[in-house]
Design an enzyme around this catalytic site. Structure first.
Site, PDB file in Angstrom:
ATOM      1  N   THR A 136     -32.925  48.199   2.151  1.00  0.00           N
ATOM      2  CA  THR A 136     -33.981  47.491   2.880  1.00  0.00           C
ATOM      3  C   THR A 136     -33.456  46.193   3.476  1.00  0.00           C
ATOM      4  OG1 THR A 136     -35.673  48.433   1.436  1.00  0.00           O
ATOM      5  CG2 THR A 136     -36.252  46.417   2.620  1.00  0.00           C
ATOM      6  N   HIS A 186     -38.682  50.679   3.004  1.00  0.00           N
ATOM      7  CA  HIS A 186     -38.355  50.272   1.639  1.00  0.00           C
ATOM      8  C   HIS A 186     -37.296  51.177   1.008  1.00  0.00           C
ATOM      9  CE1 HIS A 186     -40.128  53.593  -0.732  1.00  0.00           C
ATOM     10  NE2 HIS A 186     -40.970  53.715   0.278  1.00  0.00           N
ATOM     11  N   CYS A 187     -36.670  50.637  -0.043  1.00  0.00           N
ATOM     12  CA  CYS A 187     -35.821  51.450  -0.925  1.00  0.00           C
ATOM     13  C   CYS A 187     -36.463  51.361  -2.314  1.00  0.00           C
ATOM     14  CB  CYS A 187     -34.369  50.981  -0.888  1.00  0.00           C
ATOM     15  SG  CYS A 187     -34.121  49.203  -1.089  1.00  0.00           S
ATOM     16  N   THR A 188     -35.698  51.052  -3.353  1.00  0.00           N
ATOM     17  CA  THR A 188     -36.300  50.917  -4.688  1.00  0.00           C
ATOM     18  C   THR A 188     -36.676  49.464  -4.967  1.00  0.00           C
ATOM     19  OG1 THR A 188     -35.203  52.864  -5.604  1.00  0.00           O
ATOM     20  CG2 THR A 188     -35.903  51.190  -7.168  1.00  0.00           C
TER      21      THR A 188
END
Length: 238
Positions: free
Chosen positions: A148, A140-142
């Protein structure tokens, strides 16, 4: 449009990339590679849901600043192995609203820049994907859209999933993130940071083809050898 949404309490844009068909008609294994937004708000119930899904390895693609401000709820939890592989750190490690000039003119250019400037990060990522000690991952990222989205595209492309399916998988984030982005104050940031247009992924896939002959060529170029690629494919394919 196909989309394997997963219910994980306290997390958004959680999707299983399993189930897609390759050009040879093989189906990607379910619950091996899961994409999502950050796990800062993950609840106790959300952790239990991840464990029930078989996830033990968490890969955080966010910058050092993002991680320090909103740490994943699994950090320090012995049930999970948490790995930080920062990407786009040169943009997000500073207060981005104060540095609008650090953003490229378009999302397409940002993605190509990420591929070219984060080669070491992508190599480490695929080495981790190939590690025999892990069978199911959440990365994941944000928002679970850009960093992602690129990783998901690389995995799907490596497995031989149709290009149009990869584009649709990427573009689905824009719909899934409506509630999330409605709370984001862009300030002086470019509006494209909230989009996931099909054309953007098309440009990225075209870059991989033109410059490297495709995803396998790109991975080989950055040091992900055929043995590692084969191990990742074993985990991907049914």
């Amino acid at each position: 449009m196909r989309c394997n949404l997963l219910d994980v309490e306290g997390c958004h844009n959680v999707r299983d990339i399993g189930g897609y068909l390759t050009g040879a008609g093989k189906a990607l294994k379910h619950l091996r590679f899961i994409r999502s937004g950050f796990l800062f708000g993950l609840t106790k119930q959300g952790k239990a849901q991840l464990l029930d899904l078989g996830v033990r390895c968490v890969i955080d693609l966010r910058s050092h600043r993002e991680v320090s401000l909103y740490p994943d709820a699994v950090v320090g939890d012995s049930h999970f192995s948490w790995h930080h592989l920062p990407m786009l750190d040169y943009i997000y490690s500073s207060r981005a609203q104060d540095l609008p000039d650090s953003f490229p003119p378009s999302l397409e250019e940002m993605y190509i820049s990420l591929l070219e400037e984060s080669r070491a990060g992508f190599r480490q990522l695929f080495e981790l994907f190939a590690h025999p000690g892990h069978q199911s991952y959440i990365f994941h990222c944000t928002a679970g859209k850009d960093r992602t989205g690129i990783v998901a595209a690389l995995l799907l492309s490596l497995a031989g999933v149709d290009e149009q399916a990869i584009i649709e998988d990427y573009a689905h984030s824009e719909e899934l993130l409506r509630d999330f982005v409605s709370k984001v104050d862009l300030g002086s940031l470019p509006k494209y940071v909230l989009t996931s247009r099909p054309q953007t992924m098309q440009v990225l896939l075209s870059h991989l083809k033109t410059q490297y002959g495709g995803t396998q060529g790109y991975l080989s170029e950055i040091g992900v050898d055929t043995i590692i690629q084969a191990e990742v494919l074993k985990k991907l394919l049914d």
